[in-house]
Design an enzyme around this catalytic site. Structure first.
Site, mmCIF file in Angstrom:
data_model
loop_
_atom_site.group_PDB
_atom_site.id
_atom_site.type_symbol
_atom_site.label_atom_id
_atom_site.label_comp_id
_atom_site.label_asym_id
_atom_site.label_seq_id
_atom_site.Cartn_x
_atom_site.Cartn_y
_atom_site.Cartn_z
ATOM 1 C CB SER A 9 37.756 42.525 32.447
ATOM 2 O OG SER A 9 39.029 41.923 32.298
ATOM 3 C CB CYS A 10 41.742 44.572 35.814
ATOM 4 S SG CYS A 10 42.782 44.605 37.266
ATOM 5 C CB THR A 11 37.928 44.147 40.348
ATOM 6 O OG1 THR A 11 36.929 43.455 39.617
ATOM 7 C CG2 THR A 11 37.296 44.854 41.525
#
Length: 141
Positions: A9-11
């Site tokens: 989920s890490c941009t």
């Protein structure tokens, strides 16, 4: 070989991955949430830091707030155990190779992973382009 430790989920993780691909750099990607780090891997990461836990612990994570621990008071083994149990405590992405280490995505700093010879050639090409543009400006003036 560059290692890229991420979470899905890490941009910033996606940006780092895209940058590495765009620059043709080979890397091993690992989702540390689905494939947790071992004790030895956590110790390796800690050995690469300059400021210890301040550099790699995400003080904005929900787990950090819940645990309410003074990380400076922990022994090495206690710290490793907590990170093993709660990998979301780590800031991401973690990018490193044999000599360089970067926490988070920073476009200026990630250039350090481009091999020196490539950076040197690119710099020379860029210098020629800039010189050419300056000469064009002068001829138009």
């Amino acid at each position: 070989m560059i290692k890229l430790y991420v979470s899905a989920s890490c941009t910033s993780c996606r940006k780092a991955k895209a940058w590495l691909k765009q620059n043709g750099l080979r890397f091993e990607e690992r989702n540390i949430m689905s494939d947790p780090l071992t004790t030895d891997e956590i110790k390796e990461i800690l050995s690469l830091t300059e400021t210890g836990t301040d550099e790699i612990i995400s003080t904005r994570s929900k787990v950090y707030e819940k645990l309410d621990i003074d990380f400076d008071e922990l022994s090495l083994s206690e710290l490793v155990d907590i990170i093993e149990e709660h990998p979301s405590l780590l800031r991401r992405p973690l990018i490193f190779d044999e000599t360089k280490f970067q926490v988070g995505f920073n476009e200026d700093e990630i250039h350090q992973f481009i091999p020196r010879e490539v950076r040197r050639v690119t710099s020379k090409k860029m210098a020629r382009v800039l010189l050419y543009l300056d000469l064009q400006k002068e001829s138009l003036a």
